[in-house]
Enzyme design. Structure first.
Site, PDB file in Angstrom:
ATOM      1  N   GLY A 145       0.825  -1.205   0.000  1.00 39.42           N
ATOM      2  CA  GLY A 145       0.000   0.000   0.000  1.00 39.42           C
ATOM      3  C   GLY A 145       0.857   1.252   0.000  1.00 39.42           C
ATOM      4  N   PRO A 146       0.244   2.404  -0.196  1.00 33.57           N
ATOM      5  CA  PRO A 146       0.979   3.672  -0.239  1.00 33.57           C
ATOM      6  C   PRO A 146       1.584   4.002   1.121  1.00 33.57           C
ATOM      7  CG  PRO A 146      -1.312   3.933  -0.960  1.00 33.57           C
ATOM      8  CD  PRO A 146      -1.198   2.587  -0.371  1.00 33.57           C
ATOM      9  N   PRO A 147       2.490   4.989   1.159  1.00 34.83           N
ATOM     10  CA  PRO A 147       3.101   5.381   2.453  1.00 34.83           C
ATOM     11  C   PRO A 147       2.050   5.954   3.397  1.00 34.83           C
ATOM     12  CG  PRO A 147       4.346   6.275   0.591  1.00 34.83           C
ATOM     13  CD  PRO A 147       3.077   5.727   0.024  1.00 34.83           C
ATOM     14  N   GLY A 148       2.221   5.669   4.694  1.00 37.53           N
ATOM     15  CA  GLY A 148       1.400   6.308   5.713  1.00 37.53           C
ATOM     16  C   GLY A 148       0.082   5.645   6.009  1.00 37.53           C
ATOM     17  N   VAL A 149      -0.177   4.436   5.441  1.00 40.09           N
ATOM     18  CA  VAL A 149      -1.480   3.804   5.691  1.00 40.09           C
ATOM     19  C   VAL A 149      -1.434   2.891   6.913  1.00 40.09           C
ATOM     20  CG1 VAL A 149      -2.228   3.932   3.295  1.00 40.09           C
ATOM     21  CG2 VAL A 149      -0.965   1.926   4.071  1.00 40.09           C
ATOM     22  N   GLY A 150      -0.249   2.733   7.531  1.00 38.84           N
ATOM     23  CA  GLY A 150      -0.170   1.966   8.775  1.00 38.84           C
ATOM     24  C   GLY A 150       0.315   0.542   8.615  1.00 38.84           C
ATOM     25  N   LYS A 151       1.113   0.282   7.593  1.00 37.00           N
ATOM     26  CA  LYS A 151       1.603  -1.091   7.370  1.00 37.00           C
ATOM     27  C   LYS A 151       2.535  -1.525   8.514  1.00 37.00           C
ATOM     28  CE  LYS A 151       3.395  -0.085   3.332  1.00 37.00           C
ATOM     29  NZ  LYS A 151       3.053   1.338   3.253  1.00 37.00           N
ATOM     30  N   THR A 152       3.509  -0.671   8.825  1.00 36.91           N
ATOM     31  CA  THR A 152       4.483  -1.025   9.875  1.00 36.91           C
ATOM     32  C   THR A 152       3.818  -1.111  11.240  1.00 36.91           C
ATOM     33  OG1 THR A 152       6.219   0.074   8.607  1.00 36.91           O
ATOM     34  CG2 THR A 152       6.669  -0.354  10.928  1.00 36.91           C
ATOM     35  N   LYS A 199     -12.883   6.361  -5.994  1.00 40.35           N
ATOM     36  CA  LYS A 199     -13.546   7.231  -6.987  1.00 40.35           C
ATOM     37  C   LYS A 199     -14.973   7.565  -6.551  1.00 40.35           C
ATOM     38  CE  LYS A 199     -10.807   5.532 -10.895  1.00 40.35           C
ATOM     39  NZ  LYS A 199     -10.794   4.739 -12.130  1.00 40.35           N
ATOM     40  N   SER A 219      -8.429   4.703 -17.374  1.00 44.03           N
ATOM     41  CA  SER A 219      -9.834   4.784 -16.933  1.00 44.03           C
ATOM     42  C   SER A 219     -10.538   6.022 -17.475  1.00 44.03           C
ATOM     43  CB  SER A 219      -9.908   4.767 -15.401  1.00 44.03           C
ATOM     44  OG  SER A 219      -9.249   5.890 -14.864  1.00 44.03           O
TER      45      SER A 219
END
Length: 776
Positions: free
Chosen positions: A355-362, A721, A678
């Site tokens: 996922g993108p940075p900052g979404v809470g993976k770590t 979207k 798209s």
């Protein structure tokens, strides 16, 4: 004996390991029967006997061929019988003689000899040789401790050159053959030169002996000194109750080994290394290498593990406390716990949070460790390009150490931690190897139970470890590595989710860190929503967290300055704290427009609306695309243009429009790059509207790719979207029919406010979007 007699018969006494020169006086012990009879015969005659040395010392009864043919005629001065039957005689060497013939060999040796006369002429050359020999002999005496200094005084008085050579030779500790060589050299000059060569050689040997002796002595003194000091140190340590040196060190290591109780193969390995350590001197660098290796083997957890907390309710509670949303990732962790509870032993899964940075993976990985009651280890792989970072260095290298995996296990102290490999997509490779390839063994559940680290050398079981990896993108991860991991996609937070996270997690956390209670700071929901919409644009919540920090800092300063006791942040006062809004978000058009269509876009910062404008002017059929479009969007525009040309009659468009008109397609905000598959139906609808003059409904947003036959292809990011469309005030969303399955992911509050129209062909799109067709 008359010296004028050249030949005569004389008894022969063979000598063993001894040689007599003319002029020498010495005692001999005679024990052999033949030698005793020869001696008795000499005493009966005129006390003269020939002393000649036998070639080999070990022969008891020598034959005539084994006796040197040149010897010394000696006079027996005195004879004494000893109690053991041996006869001790005192003899004096008289003259050199050669054995011409053996006359008797049975009872004793009797030989025919001829005397060898010497020249006694003293020439300057011979005198020079004598002086040189004396000088070298003096140096030899100084170096050698075997000859007393008074010997030189007695020798230096000799004036006859031949006698000088013989006496000096007799004092030197030479081999019998070397002395015999001097005895057999009759010319005085040659004899002195040979002696000079022998003296020089002996002096060099003595010099080397002295140097070696001094070196050995120094070493011995140093060793004795060290030994003495070590013994003193041992005594002191013993008095103080300390352990003794290396022996104490080895004893301490054996005690630690017994405490950790590793597998048998590790015990054997450590014992072998301890034996090597015991034999290694304390000052040796090798000892430090062995000690460090043993420390690593003992410090690694071989059997220590934490008990998993398999309470699903507790795990769910912990995960929800730390994170809002992320339903799929949480569900996967709970599934693992459920299976673990049933089978009691399950190889650790390899999860990859994408996922993108900052979404809470770590932070999610950390929460998983807390929920499972396991130790947590994090290793960042960003920028790692050396294979040894993963597998460790060979122990032959200076400064060798294990790889990051083994280091992490040691830090955890258990065999079953939650092990986070952060930024796995940012590894690189160069001439030092491919760390991605080295990770294949680590992240393969069928191989990692015998993981081999180059430093440890013994296989280590990683099968109980729960590996979690994180990545921003999948396409940079090597395919074989990707195949070993289970992908869990975290696409980013919606606007509603961000607001909820801000209210329940970020703002309370920052208020606590800044010493602000609810009685001192209040932020209205509308203000938080404005922060989410106009002050941040990201998929995660890092910038949102910074905005909360800023609000808390400003409030703290206001309260400390005494201006206010309580700060309330509203939409109106927000700009005073954070400044002017940094971003704008797309809104629906105020009225229906010709040639302008609202498209829906998905960026790494979430969803957004995108207005596509088309202008038709008289010209020669030139198609212009502006707005910093990527290749995919340019191709979508070309496909839409070709489709409209092929359907111009059905759409009531002049078939020759492409020859009479120039068409300009523009996507506003030209400085921002735009790309993605798209925008096909959006561009086609805008073209049809501009060419027909029919306006497009302002409440309609659309997303979907188009083919040359007008088919609508599926897209990604429908959830983001739809949220952007809802935020912009749209009422209807046209979407590909194949994306109907994604509607379930959209929050219910948004689903209730929007009308979703699945389409398979562009004709269906035009019927909904164009006002004339819609009213017909």
């Amino acid at each position: 004996m008359g010296t004028t007699e050249k030949e005569r018969q004389i008894p022969l006494l063979p000598l063993r390991g001894l040689l007599v020169f003319p002029g020498m006086v010495l005692h001999l012990d005679v024990g052999r029967a033949k030698s005793v009879k020869a001696l008795e015969k000499a005493m009966v005659d005129d006390n003269l006997i020939l002393l000649s040395t036998q070639e080999e010392v070990h022969i008891e009864e020598p034959e005539k061929e084994q006796i040197f043919i040149i010897g010394t005629v000696a006079k027996v001065k005195q004879m004494l019988k000893l109690p053991n039957g041996t006869i001790r005689v005192l003899v004096e060497g008289v003259n050199r003689a050669r054995i011409e013939d053996y006359l008797q060999e049975d009872e004793y040796f009797e030989v025919q000899i001829s005397f060898l006369d010497e020249e006694q002429q003293l020439t300057p050359e011979i005198e020079a040789l004598m002086r040189t020999v004396l000088a070298n002999f003096e140096q030899y005496i100084n170096l050698s401790k075997k000859i007393i200094p008074e010997t030189f005084a007695s020798v230096s008085d000799i004036t006859e050159p031949g006698r000088l050579a013989d006496i000096i030779t007799s004092h030197l500790p030479l081999k019998i053959r070397d002395k015999q060589d001097i005895l057999e050299t009759i010319p005085v000059k040659d004899r002195l030169e040979k002696l000079l060569g022998i003296l020089n050689n002996e002096r060099e040997v003595l010099e080397l002996e002295r140097k070696i002796g001094q070196r050995v002595k120094k070493q011995m003194e140093k060793t004795q000194k060290e030994y003495y000091l070590r013994e003193q140190m041992k005594a002191i340590q013993k008095e103080l109750g300390d352990k003794e040196g290396r022996a104490g060190e080895v004893e301490e290591l054996r005690r630690k080994l017994a405490e950790v109780n590793p597998p048998d193969n590790i015990v054997e390995k450590v014992e072998r290394e301890l034996e090597r350590l015991e034999k290694t001197p304390p000052t040796s660098a090798e000892g430090n290498v062995i000690r460090t290796y043993i420390d690593w083997l003992i410090a690694l957890p071989w059997t220590q593990r934490t008990e998993d907390n398999l309470d699903l309710n507790n795990a769910e509670k912990v995960l929800d406390e730390d994170h809002f949303g992320l339903e799929k990732a949480k569900e996967r962790v709970l599934e693992y716990l459920a299976v673990q509870k049933l089978v009691n032993k399950l190889k650790g899964p390899i999860l990859c949070l994408v996922g993108p940075p900052g979404v809470g993976k770590t932070s999610l990985a950390r929460s998983v460790a807390r929920a499972l009651n396991r130790e947590f280890v994090r290793v960042s792989l960003g920028g790692v390009r050396d294979e040894a970072e993963i597998r460790g260095h060979r122990r032959t290298y200076v400064g060798a150490m294990p790889g990051r995996i083994i280091q992490g296990i040691k830090t955890a102290g258990t065999v079953n931690p939650v092990f986070l490999l952060d930024e796995i997509d940012k590894m690189s490779m160069d001439f030092r190897g491919d760390p991605g390839a080295a990770l294949l063994e680590v992240l393969d559940p069928n191989q990692n139970d015998t993981f081999s680290d180059h430093y440890i050398e013994e296989p280590y079981d990683l099968s109980s470890v729960m590996f979690i990896t994180t990545a921003n993108a999948v396409h940079t991860i090597p395919r074989p590595l990707l195949d070993r991991m289970e992908m869990l996609y975290i696409p980013g937070y919606t606007e509603i989710e961000k607001l909820k996270i801000c209210q329940d997690y970020l703002l309370p956390k920052q208020m606590k860190e800044h010493g602000l209670g609810r009685d001192r700071l209040q932020v209205q929901e509308e203000a938080l929503l404005k922060v989410v919409r106009q002050y941040t644009r990201e998929a995660g919540v890092r910038n949102l967290n910074r905005m909360m920090e800023t609000i808390c800092r400003k409030a703290a300063r206001t309260i400390v300055a005494g201006t206010k006791k309580r700060v309330v942040v509203t939409v109106k006062t927000l700009e005073d704290m954070l400044g002017k809004p940094k971003f704008r978000y797309g809104m629906a058009e105020a009225e229906d427009q010709v040639g302008a269509v609202t498209g829906l876009a998905w960026t790494e910062a979430g969803g957004d609306t995108l207005t596509i404008e088309v202008s038709v002017v008289p010209g020669k059929g030139k198609l212009t695309l502006t707005g910093k479009l990527g290749d995919v969007m340019k191709e979508s525009a070309q496909a839409a243009f070709s489709y409209i040309r092929s359907r111009s009659k059905e759409l009531d468009i002049d078939p020759d429009f492409h020859e009479k008109s120039d068409i300009h397609i523009h996507v506003p905000e030209g400085a921002i790059p735009k790309d993605g598959p798209s925008a096909g139906i959006t561009m086609a609808t805008a073209l049809v509207s501009a060419l027909t003059g029919v306006p497009v409904s302002r409440e309609v947003g659309m997303t979907g790719e188009i083919t040359l036959r007008g088919r609508v292809l599926p897209i990604g990011g429908l959830k983001e979207k739809a949220l952007a469309a809802h935020r912009a005030g749209l009422r209807t969303i046209i979407m590909p029919k194949e994306n109907e399955k994604d509607i379930e992911e959209i929050p219910e509050s948004v689903r209730n406010d929007l009308k979703f129209i699945p389409v398979e062909h562009l004709d269906q799109v035009l019927r909904v979007a164009l006002m004339k067709v819609a009213r017909a």
